[in-house]
Design an enzyme around this catalytic site. Structure first.
Site, PDB file in Angstrom:
ATOM      1  CG  ASP A 264      -9.704   0.961  -0.487  1.00  0.00           C
ATOM      2  OD1 ASP A 264      -8.780   0.850  -1.293  1.00  0.00           O
ATOM      3  OD2 ASP A 264      -9.543   0.959   0.753  1.00  0.00           O
TER       4      ASP A 264
ATOM      5  CG  ASP B 152      -2.276   0.608   0.959  1.00  0.00           C
ATOM      6  OD1 ASP B 152      -2.356   1.502   0.092  1.00  0.00           O
ATOM      7  OD2 ASP B 152      -3.255   0.233   1.636  1.00  0.00           O
TER       8      ASP B 152
END
Length: 420
Positions: free
Chosen positions: A231, A170
């Site tokens: 997301d 990430d």
């Protein structure tokens, strides 16, 4: 997980980080070379459904723990998913202790993962599956756990020693400007371990959030799959928003997809709470057309029969896993009606297509469209089937019409084969 607003923090460390990364990159003689993700990876990932639930006292069955990942691994096998290609069991954020050990090594939470990650990897491997893990390029993960900044080589070697098969990196708590060096550095260190580990990068998502267009060719040379948008949430609006981002295709990211490298529009939420059955069909058809990773984020022990059939649908999986790995693109947009087409061969003599009705009001729309509008021009004709059911529609020539009725927020999914 991709978290907005965290990328500018700790920017005062940028020069030091950059120098360290440049030292690492001075050794870089080759890009990603692991032979993985020749087709989009399939499996299960915890984040959307289970988030950062670490309350194993009050919610032992749903907290981030070795018990959860063991149960999902077992269900992938017992419910027939693994034999269809769903083989990755992926840990996301919040699996760690809040501090590294005295040697700088990451440590799994001792209460929630009492046997450690290597033991869990061995267990997952014993079922014929693969284990993925999560880290972050920045100083912290999005959930506030130790990040890989200053520890890229150490973490790559640790993951290899544990038997990890996929690494998701990430980008929270990191400078955007450092990512052009840091993500390739991690690619290098993963290669250097000698263990093939599929590399999933969130790098382009943070570039997009910063209002820039990523260098997708460069990203594809270092990453197997990459997130490039927000997301997914458990809602139709989220699925629709992602589809529109992929339809716009800013930066032509569809063109760099292929064996070993795929864009990742995020997890499959079919089987969670937010989608109607028609909308579930949309996500499965569109993720197949887009040659996207099929990483479910659901409770595999609580899936309705019709949803399970959709997740295991032969037509969806066949289109998604087609070995040329060509990403489908939107070819027609007329207000809320869209047509998408995915070539199933390099000469485009066949393909999968989707008629998409994004309208959320009224009744079904009726569509009549000749195959020629899809770019299917072989005079001998094509064998056309409905993608979900496999029903044979007929052998149609370019001027012949496909007749489809499409529900609001629904899809008509088709496959056309040229049989010379």
């Amino acid at each position: 997980m991709v978290e907005l607003g965290a990328t500018s923090l700790y920017s005062s460390f940028g020069i030091m980080k950059l120098l360290l990364l440049l030292v690492a990159l001075a050794q870089l003689a080759f890009a990603l070379d692991n032979g993985l993700a020749l087709t989009p990876p399939m499996g299960w990932l915890s984040w959307q459904r289970y988030r950062c639930n670490i309350d194993c006292f009050n919610d032992p069955d749903n907290c981030i723990s070795e018990k959860l990942y063991m149960r999902m691994a077992q269900l992938l096998v017992s419910e027939g998913y693994s034999k269809l290609g769903y083989t990755y069991v992926n840990i996301d954020d919040c699996w760690m202790e809040m501090e590294r050990d005295p040697n700088g090594t990451l440590v799994a939470d001792r209460k929630r993962f009492p046997h450690g990650i290597k033991w869990l990897a061995d267990y997952v491997h014993s079922l014929g599956l693969k284990l993925g893990i999560y880290e972050d390029f920045g100083t912290f993960t999005c959930g506030g756990y130790p990040g890989s900044m200053f520890y890229l080589q150490k973490d790559a070697e640790t993951f290899a020693s544990w038997g990890i098969d996929m690494v998701k990196l990430d980008g929270c708590y990191a400078d955007i400007s450092d990512m052009d060096f840091g993500y390739p550095a991690m690619s290098f260190f993963l290669n250097q371990t000698g263990r093939p580990m599929l590399y999933s990068c969130s790098w382009p998502a943070y570039v997009v959030f910063n209002g820039q267009v990523p260098d997708y060719k460069k990203i594809a040379s270092y990453c197997n799959i990459w997130r490039n948008y927000a997301d997914i949430q458990d809602s139709w609006d989220s699925v629709k928003d992602i589809i529109q981002f992929y339809g716009n295709d800013t930066g032509s990211f569809s063109l760099v997809a292929g064996p070993g490298n795929f864009n990742d529009p995020d997890m499959i939420i079919v089987g969670d709470y937010g989608l109607s059955y028609d909308q579930q069909q949309v996500q499965m058809a569109m993720w197949a057309i887009m040659a996207a990773p099929l990483l479910m984020s659901i409770d595999l022990g609580n899936v309705k029969p019709e949803t399970k059939r959709l997740l295991q649908n032969d037509g969806v999986i066949r289109v998604n896993q087609e070995f040329h790995g060509i990403q489908g693109r939107r070819i027609i947009k007329d207000n809320t009606f869209e047509v998408w087409f995915k070539p199933m061969s390099v000469d485009a003599k066949g393909g999968a297509f989707a008629f998409l009705n994004l309208n959320d009001a009224g009744g079904p729309i009726q569509v009549q469209m000749p195959l020629s509008k899809l770019g299917l021009m072989e005079g001998e004709g094509y064998n056309v089937t409905e993608g979900f059911t496999g029903k044979f529609i007929g052998t149609l020539k370019p001027h012949d019409l496909i007749n489809a009725s499409i529900n609001p927020t629904g899809v008509w999914f088709g496959i056309a084969y040229f049989d010379c």
